[in-house]
Structures are given as structure tokens and as C-alpha cells.
Design a protein around this motif. Structure first.
Motif, PDB file in Angstrom:
ATOM      1  N   THR A 182       0.992  -1.064  -0.104  1.00  0.00           N
ATOM      2  CA  THR A 182       0.069  -0.110   0.109  1.00  0.00           C
ATOM      3  C   THR A 182       0.555   1.268  -0.108  1.00  0.00           C
ATOM      4  OG1 THR A 182      -0.190  -0.219   2.184  1.00  0.00           O
ATOM      5  CG2 THR A 182      -1.921  -0.981   1.039  1.00  0.00           C
ATOM      6  N   ARG A 233      -0.184   9.549   0.489  1.00  0.00           N
ATOM      7  CA  ARG A 233      -1.373   8.942   1.028  1.00  0.00           C
ATOM      8  C   ARG A 233      -1.887   9.833   1.842  1.00  0.00           C
ATOM      9  NH1 ARG A 233      -1.293   2.911   4.077  1.00  0.00           N
ATOM     10  NH2 ARG A 233      -3.527   2.998   4.418  1.00  0.00           N
ATOM     11  N   PHE A 234      -3.288   9.968   1.615  1.00  0.00           N
ATOM     12  CA  PHE A 234      -4.222  10.889   2.291  1.00  0.00           C
ATOM     13  C   PHE A 234      -4.982   9.806   3.335  1.00  0.00           C
ATOM     14  CE2 PHE A 234      -8.498  12.276   3.281  1.00  0.00           C
ATOM     15  CZ  PHE A 234      -8.356  13.557   3.695  1.00  0.00           C
ATOM     16  N   THR A 235      -4.932  10.227   4.641  1.00  0.00           N
ATOM     17  CA  THR A 235      -5.836   9.517   5.557  1.00  0.00           C
ATOM     18  C   THR A 235      -6.632  10.705   6.336  1.00  0.00           C
ATOM     19  OG1 THR A 235      -3.942  10.002   7.324  1.00  0.00           O
ATOM     20  CG2 THR A 235      -4.071   7.991   5.940  1.00  0.00           C
ATOM     21  N   ARG A 236      -8.044  10.319   6.575  1.00  0.00           N
ATOM     22  CA  ARG A 236      -8.739  10.967   7.202  1.00  0.00           C
ATOM     23  C   ARG A 236      -8.663  11.508   8.406  1.00  0.00           C
ATOM     24  NH1 ARG A 236     -14.222  10.056  10.120  1.00  0.00           N
ATOM     25  NH2 ARG A 236     -13.862   7.832  10.544  1.00  0.00           N
ATOM     26  N   GLU A 261     -11.633   6.687   4.280  1.00  0.00           N
ATOM     27  CA  GLU A 261     -10.367   6.577   5.046  1.00  0.00           C
ATOM     28  C   GLU A 261      -9.064   6.838   4.627  1.00  0.00           C
ATOM     29  OE1 GLU A 261     -11.133   6.257   8.362  1.00  0.00           O
ATOM     30  OE2 GLU A 261     -13.208   5.802   7.889  1.00  0.00           O
ATOM     31  N   ASP A 262      -8.786   6.504   3.598  1.00  0.00           N
ATOM     32  CA  ASP A 262      -7.517   6.749   2.803  1.00  0.00           C
ATOM     33  C   ASP A 262      -7.637   6.913   1.452  1.00  0.00           C
ATOM     34  OD1 ASP A 262      -7.702   4.113   1.959  1.00  0.00           O
ATOM     35  OD2 ASP A 262      -5.553   3.533   3.155  1.00  0.00           O
TER      36      ASP A 262
END
Length: 533
Positions: free
Chosen positions: A3, A327-330, A360-361
Motif C-alpha cells: 500500500t 497517502r491521504f488519511t482521514r 479512510e484513505d
């Protein structure tokens, strides 16, 4: 499964669908979702275990008129890949919305009506793709109706778009004689079964062209005809070359009928195989031009669309952010480059037309929705450090200007707020004259935009408005040295206005007047486009 941002970005296929209003774009969108396993039946959405009916055209006026006037986003997972499908308005009056949506796409699907080919009013949309060197995949739709000769259609793509068409399939007949298509690379025949659009049964499985099974579907004359066509096109057309396609010189051509779900699986497989994954994006960092790559650790992206009131029960306002790296995360904090303000993104949305769920991501290539109240605008650049700036998105000078008044004078304040909201979305442009009139001047590319605007002001803001002829015909943004701009503004104050960003705008009575004034003030620039962001 890895990931890492780079590995996840490599799984993304972010593409827009462009076409003439009635070429079958919305039907194709729904059937791609069906082929991708995202919905059970065209027009229906499977969400959290229950079936809820929705369509990609969710705005009331879209359902009533059967046209798309707002770009929407749909995300689905299929065959190990993550597809982000950007549905665009087909109507030329909304070409600006389409242009902005294309900045967020890595490839475009061009849908042509087999009977009509490339229609003049959509040429503009396709030219936008050419301007941006976006790779184009062609889908020739409605083969189950009487169609032009396929060679003529390919010739039109070649001459009007300066693209080399490379058919990957070849149709057997059209209309009542349509029997299916030949896979030019595998020498397989894919049979077409006549059926109603509600029929759940699929089409028969492909058969080898050299096998006896093919005679179930084609008589000897039809077989000879499709083989001859395939031979001729193989000699006449350049063979499909992925590199040439990615560089924007060649378009692979698919045939089918979206309504009958024929050729859609092959198109989806083609998008998965050939459409590019997200690539490095140009940015400036502290005034220096550089690139961000999808695998970079810093999260970055740009707002290409703002949509208000997608959920009529809540006065919501969603900014569509195309992610370009990391990587974007909430819950992550992102900063807007122009204001330096940080915002916590606690409720990011993944879209499925007007249905949505919390993300969430997300990774480069994905589009997430950020609920906000007027903080984010079209063209804003977001990143963790707030130092990255993507090229702004263009506003085009409107072609029609109208005065707008609200019938109930007590609601004038509400009108101002509603018009500003629609202008921030990029639906129309808003100009406030510097002196005199308290009226607003709204600008649009086409008449349909005013109808959509009146409809939305009525439904979403309960405002009954009247559009009247404005004393102006053209608008130009004014720029140059501050002293020159001030001198010009002082001499033409009665024809000057501010746009929503407080930029000075000259409102001319005609294009002749603008030319005349521009000659007298050579140090001032009169611009047809303005970058937002």
C-alpha cells in the motif's frame, strides 16, 4: 498487497467521459459501473448491502431534461484496479465545467453516435483534450441502430481531430443487421444478441473466427463481409501503439451499444490495460517550477470543482480534490497555498454519483470530496506544507451577460449570497458594477446556464429571479501595472465591475468597443481568460 503511495497510484485509472449530449454518455457511464460490478442494474446502486436507486445525473433539472449539466465522480474497484470515472456535462454551454474536470483526468473516453459521428458543437470538448494532450479512447456507440460506414467514421476522427484511429474491433453490420464484432487482435468473433434493455441475459460467449461455431451467428456472406472489412482496415490503419496513444497522437477505437450492454466489457478492459496511471504533476514550490510524483510522501492535490447542495437536506458545499501525491488519511491537516490556512479534513467523501461514503484513505489519482463552508474555491492548491501551487484553472470570458433581480426586494441579501455561491462553483460568473446599480451582472457561456441557474435559485434557495438584458455584451479582465490599471479604471468607472475575486473587469457594449478602448490604452491588457487559484 503493497500500500505504498506509488503502488496504490499505479492501480488508479482516472478518466473522463466526453460526448455530444445525446450520444449515450450517461447510459455508457451506468453500464461501465455495471460491468465493473459497482451496481447490480443500470440505474441502480448497491450501497451498504441494500439496493438504492440512483443515477449519475442527480440534479433535478438533469432528470427532467435527460441531460448532464454538472460533472460527477464515481469510484469503483474492478479486476485489481481502482477506477475513478469523471462524468462531464455534454452540453456545449457547460464546456467550462468540462474543461476543469479534464484537468483532473488522466485519459478521456470520447463517445460518438455511430449515425452522427463527430458533431460540431462537441468538437470544442475534444479540442480541449488535444490542447492538454490527454490520451483519448474512442467508443462508437449505438451500433444496433443504422450507422455510418465505419471507415467514414474513422476518417472523420482522423481529419477533424488529427488523431490516428486504431480500431481494436471491427463491427459486423449495423442497425437490424448488427451481428457483433470481430476482435482484430485475437481473431475471435463476439456475437451480439438482440434483446431488450431490461433483459438480464448477457450476450453469447466469443467464438473463434476459424471454428464452425461462427456459422451460428454469421451467414457466409456476412462472414466474408466482416473478414474483408477487417483485412482492409488492418492495411489502411496504423497498428495500435500504446506509446503513440499515451502521447496523444493515436486513439484506440471500440464499437458497441451501451444501452444493450454490448462492447462495454471490452471498453472497460481497454481502459484498464491502456489508460495511464497518474503521472507526475507540474507545480511551483516557493516560486520554483518542479514536479510532484504520485509516490512522493507529501499529500498534495488541487480543487477542480465545487458543488453546493448535493444533499438538499443539508446546505452542504463540497470541494472536489484531485489528489496528486502521497497517502491521504482521514483527519489529516491540509493547507491551502493561497491563504496558508490549515484545515482538518475529518469527513472526506468518496463519491458514487450523489451517494457517498467516508474515505479512510486515498491516493494519487483519487478524487475526494471535502465538505467546507466557503473556504475552498475552484483552483485552490492543497498540500501538507501549503507551499505547492498547481497551475490555476481557467475562467473564460462569458459570451452572454444578463442583469439579475429577485422579485421580492426583501430577499436581495439572500440573492447576493446565492449568486456568490454559484459563482464559486463556476456555474456562472458574477460581476458587481463599481458605481450606480445595485443589480448584479451574471455571465455565462450559453443560455442553458441561465435556465439551470434560475432552476437552482428556485429549488435550493427559494428565490424567484428575473434575468433582464444587460447594457453590456462582453467582459474582459483588466491587468497591467497598477498605475495604468487605476488610470484606466478611473476613466471608465461606469463600465467597470469587480468579479467574485475582486478583480477588475471591463464591461463592453460590443467587441468593437473593447477593441477601440484597448487600442487607446496599450499598456493595459484585456484578457479573455483568468486563472483561478
Amino acid at each position: 498487497m503493497s500500500t505504498s503511495p506509488a503502488a496504490e497510484a499505479a492501480r488508479r485509472r482516472t478518466f473522463a467521459i466526453i460526448s455530444h449530449p445525446d450520444a449515450g454518455k450517461t447510459t455508457l457511464t451506468e453500464n461501465l459501473l455495471l460491468a465493473g460490478g459497482a451496481i447490480r442494474a443500470a440505474g441502480a446502486v448497491r450501497a451498504r448491502g441494500q439496493t438504492r436507486r440512483t443515477q449519475s445525473d442527480w440534479m433535478k433539472i438533469e432528470r427532467e431534461r435527460g441531460i448532464s449539466v454538472s460533472a460527477s465522480v464515481m469510484t469503483f474497484d474492478h479486476d485489481g484496479l481502482m477506477f475513478n470515472l469523471l462524468d462531464t456535462p455534454g452540453h456545449e454551454d457547460f464546456s467550462e465545467d468540462t474543461y476543469r474536470t479534464l484537468t483532473a483526468a488522466d485519459a478521456a473516453i470520447m463517445v460518438l453516435d455511430a449515425a452522427k459521428g463527430i458533431e460540431p458543437q462537441t468538437l470544442k470538448l475534444f479540442e480541449v483534450c488535444r490542447l492538454r494532450d490527454i490520451p483519448i479512447i474512442t467508443f462508437i456507440n449505438k451500433m444496433d441502430r443504422e450507422a455510418q460506414d465505419p471507415f467514414e467514421l474513422l476518417d472523420e476522427v482522423s481529419s477533424k481531430l488529427a488523431l490516428d484511429p486504431a480500431p481494436l474491433y471491427w463491427p459486423a453490420g449495423s442497425g437490424g443487421r448488427f451481428k457483433g464484432m470481430l476482435d482484430l487482435r485475437g481473431q475471435k468473433f463476439i456475437p451480439y444478441a438482440k434483446k431488450s434493455s431490461t433483459d438480464e441475459e448477457g450476450h453469447p460467449d466469443p467464438v473463434s473466427l476459424k471454428s464452425n461455431a461462427v456459422i451460428q451467428y454469421l451467414d457466409p456472406e456476412e462472414l466474408a463481409e466482416v473478414e474483408e472489412g477487417a483485412m482492409l482496415v488492418s492495411e489502411a490503419a496504423k497498428p495500435f501503439d500504446v506509446q503513440s496513444f499515451l502521447e496523444g497522437h493515436m486513439t484506440p477505437v471500440f464499437f458497441g451499444s451501451a444501452l444493450r450492454h454490448f462492447g462495454v466489457n471490452e471498453l472497460l478492459a481497454g481502459i484498464g490495460s491502456y489508460a495511464p496511471a497518474p503521472h507526475p504533476a507540474k507545480v511551483s514550490k516557493a516560486g520554483v517550477d518542479t514536479h510532484v510524483a504520485p509516490g512522493d510522501s507529501e499529500v498534495s492535490g488541487f480543487v477542480f470543482k465545487v458543488q453546493a447542495n448535493m444533499d438538499p437536506n443539508h446546505r452542504d458545499r463540497i470541494a472536489f480534490l484531485r489528489l496528486t501525491s502521497g497517502r491521504f488519511t482521514r483527519g489529516m491537516k491540509l493547507k491551502a497555498q493561497n491563504t496558508g490556512k490549515a484545515m482538518s479534513v475529518n469527513a472526506p467523501i468518496m463519491f458514487f454519483a450523489s451517494d457517498r461514503e467516508l474515505a479512510e484513505d486515498a491516493f494519487a489519482g483519487d478524487v475526494i470530496g471535502i465538505p467546507n463552508h466557503g473556504v475552498l474555491r475552484v483552483g485552490d492548491s492543497l498540500s501538507e506544507t501549503g507551499t505547492l501551487r498547481f497551475a490555476g484553472l481557467p475562467n473564460f470570458a462569458p459570451e452572454i451577460l444578463r442583469r439579475v433581480r429577485v422579485k421580492d426586494p426583501l430577499k436581495a441579501k439572500h440573492l447576493k449570497k446565492a449568486l456568490e455561491g454559484l459563482a464559486e462553483e463556476g456555474v456562472t460568473q458574477l460581476f458587481r458594477p463599481m458605481i450606480g446599480s445595485s443589480d448584479f451582472i451574471v455571465g455565462a457561456v450559453g443560455q442553458l446556464q441561465f435556465e439551470v441557474m434560475a432552476d437552482r435559485l428556485g429549488n435550493e434557495y427559494a428565490l424567484d429571479v428575473i434575468f433582464e438584458a444587460a447594457p453590456y455584451a462582453e467582459a474582459r479582465w483588466i491587468s497591467g501595472d497598477r498605475a495604468d490599471v487605476e488610470d484606466f479604471t478611473n476613466k471608465h468607472r461606469s463600465a467597470m465591475a469587480h468579479d467574485i475575486d475582486e478583480q477588475p473587469v471591463f464591461l463592453g457594449k460590443s467587441s468593437w468597443e473593447i477593441g477601440y478602448v484597448a487600442e487607446r490604452f496599450p499598456k493595459v491588457r484585456f484578457e479573455r481568460t483568468k486563472e483561478r487559484g
